[in-house]
Design a protein around this motif. Structure first.
Motif, PDB file in Angstrom:
ATOM      1  N   MET A 101       0.831  -1.204   0.000  1.00 15.98           N
ATOM      2  CA  MET A 101       0.000   0.000   0.000  1.00 15.98           C
ATOM      3  C   MET A 101       0.863   1.251   0.000  1.00 15.98           C
ATOM      4  O   MET A 101       1.932   1.274   0.612  1.00 15.98           O
ATOM      5  CB  MET A 101      -0.877   0.024   1.246  1.00 15.98           C
ATOM      6  CG  MET A 101      -2.014  -0.949   1.182  1.00 15.98           C
ATOM      7  SD  MET A 101      -3.123  -0.638   2.573  1.00 15.98           S
ATOM      8  CE  MET A 101      -4.064  -2.147   2.511  1.00 15.98           C
ATOM      9  N   SER A 102       0.354   2.299  -0.628  1.00 12.67           N
ATOM     10  CA  SER A 102       1.021   3.601  -0.561  1.00 12.67           C
ATOM     11  C   SER A 102       0.709   4.216   0.802  1.00 12.67           C
ATOM     12  O   SER A 102      -0.228   3.780   1.490  1.00 12.67           O
ATOM     13  CB  SER A 102       0.488   4.516  -1.663  1.00 12.67           C
ATOM     14  OG  SER A 102      -0.878   4.784  -1.409  1.00 12.67           O
ATOM     15  N   ILE A 103       1.497   5.226   1.186  1.00 13.03           N
ATOM     16  CA  ILE A 103       1.236   5.926   2.452  1.00 13.03           C
ATOM     17  C   ILE A 103      -0.192   6.473   2.437  1.00 13.03           C
ATOM     18  O   ILE A 103      -0.915   6.394   3.431  1.00 13.03           O
ATOM     19  CB  ILE A 103       2.251   7.082   2.648  1.00 13.03           C
ATOM     20  CG1 ILE A 103       3.673   6.521   2.782  1.00 13.03           C
ATOM     21  CG2 ILE A 103       1.874   7.945   3.853  1.00 13.03           C
ATOM     22  CD1 ILE A 103       3.986   5.841   4.090  1.00 13.03           C
ATOM     23  N   GLN A 104      -0.617   6.997   1.275  1.00 13.78           N
ATOM     24  CA  GLN A 104      -1.972   7.553   1.175  1.00 13.78           C
ATOM     25  C   GLN A 104      -3.028   6.484   1.471  1.00 13.78           C
ATOM     26  O   GLN A 104      -3.992   6.732   2.202  1.00 13.78           O
ATOM     27  CB  GLN A 104      -2.164   8.151  -0.235  1.00 13.78           C
ATOM     28  CG  GLN A 104      -3.291   9.142  -0.316  1.00 13.78           C
ATOM     29  CD  GLN A 104      -3.255  10.152   0.831  1.00 13.78           C
ATOM     30  OE1 GLN A 104      -2.235  10.791   1.084  1.00 13.78           O
ATOM     31  NE2 GLN A 104      -4.346  10.253   1.595  1.00 13.78           N
ATOM     32  N   GLU A 105      -2.835   5.287   0.913  1.00 11.30           N
ATOM     33  CA  GLU A 105      -3.801   4.206   1.175  1.00 11.30           C
ATOM     34  C   GLU A 105      -3.816   3.820   2.654  1.00 11.30           C
ATOM     35  O   GLU A 105      -4.868   3.551   3.231  1.00 11.30           O
ATOM     36  CB  GLU A 105      -3.447   2.968   0.340  1.00 11.30           C
ATOM     37  CG  GLU A 105      -3.817   3.086  -1.122  1.00 11.30           C
ATOM     38  CD  GLU A 105      -3.353   1.861  -1.897  1.00 11.30           C
ATOM     39  OE1 GLU A 105      -4.214   1.111  -2.374  1.00 11.30           O
ATOM     40  OE2 GLU A 105      -2.112   1.663  -2.018  1.00 11.30           O
ATOM     41  N   ILE A 106      -2.630   3.817   3.252  1.00  7.64           N
ATOM     42  CA  ILE A 106      -2.548   3.457   4.682  1.00  7.64           C
ATOM     43  C   ILE A 106      -3.278   4.506   5.520  1.00  7.64           C
ATOM     44  O   ILE A 106      -4.020   4.182   6.451  1.00  7.64           O
ATOM     45  CB  ILE A 106      -1.070   3.311   5.117  1.00  7.64           C
ATOM     46  CG1 ILE A 106      -0.433   2.122   4.393  1.00  7.64           C
ATOM     47  CG2 ILE A 106      -0.966   3.127   6.636  1.00  7.64           C
ATOM     48  CD1 ILE A 106       1.077   2.028   4.536  1.00  7.64           C
ATOM     49  N   LEU A 107      -3.119   5.775   5.140  1.00  5.87           N
ATOM     50  CA  LEU A 107      -3.773   6.842   5.913  1.00  5.87           C
ATOM     51  C   LEU A 107      -5.286   6.832   5.681  1.00  5.87           C
ATOM     52  O   LEU A 107      -6.057   7.229   6.555  1.00  5.87           O
ATOM     53  CB  LEU A 107      -3.176   8.201   5.554  1.00  5.87           C
ATOM     54  CG  LEU A 107      -1.698   8.367   5.923  1.00  5.87           C
ATOM     55  CD1 LEU A 107      -1.195   9.756   5.546  1.00  5.87           C
ATOM     56  CD2 LEU A 107      -1.458   8.114   7.415  1.00  5.87           C
ATOM     57  N   THR A 108      -5.717   6.347   4.533  1.00  3.76           N
ATOM     58  CA  THR A 108      -7.157   6.216   4.297  1.00  3.76           C
ATOM     59  C   THR A 108      -7.717   5.126   5.211  1.00  3.76           C
ATOM     60  O   THR A 108      -8.822   5.238   5.746  1.00  3.76           O
ATOM     61  CB  THR A 108      -7.426   5.862   2.809  1.00  3.76           C
ATOM     62  OG1 THR A 108      -6.786   6.852   2.022  1.00  3.76           O
ATOM     63  CG2 THR A 108      -8.902   5.817   2.488  1.00  3.76           C
TER      64      THR A 108
END
Ligand code: ATP
Length: 234
Positions: free
Chosen positions: A112-119
């Motif tokens: 996962m990208s950082i953005q996906e993890i933060l979502t």
């Protein structure tokens, strides 16, 4: 039946002369959530450590995606696509949330990208610059899980992720596990919280004295509740 994603066979492990695992047998299929349930000291954490290559004296077999991993170094097990989230969470307190997230290497495409993890964990988005020491227990658990999602690991070993957390946070972790499962990630969960375990997992193995003594699916839990209480009572 399809080949298991993880097949643990006749796994023995010991610390020094102290024998802890006496022939553990279980499987996890791809995209399945499976728990190891059992009392303190039953050998659940040792099973995860042995899979990761963190117990020196062991025998048996740990086959992941068709490859034997027993005897391999922890970094080779991680590179094969297995990630471990220990009970103590192991957040680096001197590093920020962002730095902790960036720490583990990506071992597989599809992480996962950082953005996906933060979502997945919106609470962490507000905390990216905070040091690990400033996080609540729930935030630490989310960071510990989020951190391994970047690696692309396909099998997550989660050791008591619900421990010490408020019900609302436990619920959020349960929802996250369901989302990971929907992405085809397999999860082996060590738990003592039966309600949480049966809410998120497909199947369960009961561990006593370093052996699997019973197995059942979540749909069988109602019929097994008396037995389960007996297994887990101190
Ligand atoms: P818990 O929830 O208490 O961690 P568990 O089922 O995960 O329970 P393990 O942590 O695997 O149990 O411990 C199994 C046994 O191994 C216990 O008797 C424990 O004291 C012992 N043990 C664990 N780690 C070590 C170690 N590093 N050296 C020696 N003995 C150990």
């Amino acid at each position: 039946m399809a080949e298991a994603h993880l097949r643990v066979g006749d796994l023995h492990a010991q610390y020094g002369e102290s024998r802890i695992l006496h022939g553990m047998n279980f499987t996890v299929h791809r995209g399945e959530v499976v728990t190891l349930l059992g009392r303190n000291g039953a050998g659940k954490t040792t099973t995860l450590r042995a899979i990761m290559g963190l117990v020196a004296r062991k025998s048996g077999s740990v086959v992941f995606e068709g490859r034997e991993l027993l005897g391999r170094l922890p970094e080779a097990v991680a590179r094969a696509g297995i990630a471990w989230c220990p009970e103590e969470r192991a957040i680096f307190s001197g590093l920020t949330v962002q730095e902790n997230l960036m720490l583990p290497p990506v071992v597989r495409p599809g992480g996962m990208s950082i953005q996906e993890i933060l979502t997945l964990f919106p609470n962490l988005a507000q905390r990216m610059k905070s040091p690990g020491t400033k996080l609540s227990g729930g935030e630490q658990q989310m960071l510990a899980i989020g951190r391994i999602l970047r690696t692309g690991a396909q099998l997550l070993l989660l050791d008591e992720p619900s421990e010490g957390l408020a019900p609302v946070i436990i619920e959020q972790i349960g929802l996250t596990i369901q989302k990971l499962k929907a992405r085809g990630i397999s999860i082996l969960l060590v738990e003592q919280n039966v309600r949480f375990a049966t809410g998120v997992a497909d199947r369960h193995y009961v561990v006593e004295h370093g052996e699997v003594v019973d197995t059942f699916s979540s749909t069988e839990v109602d019929n097994k509740s008396a037995q389960l209480s007996a297994y887990l009572s101190v």
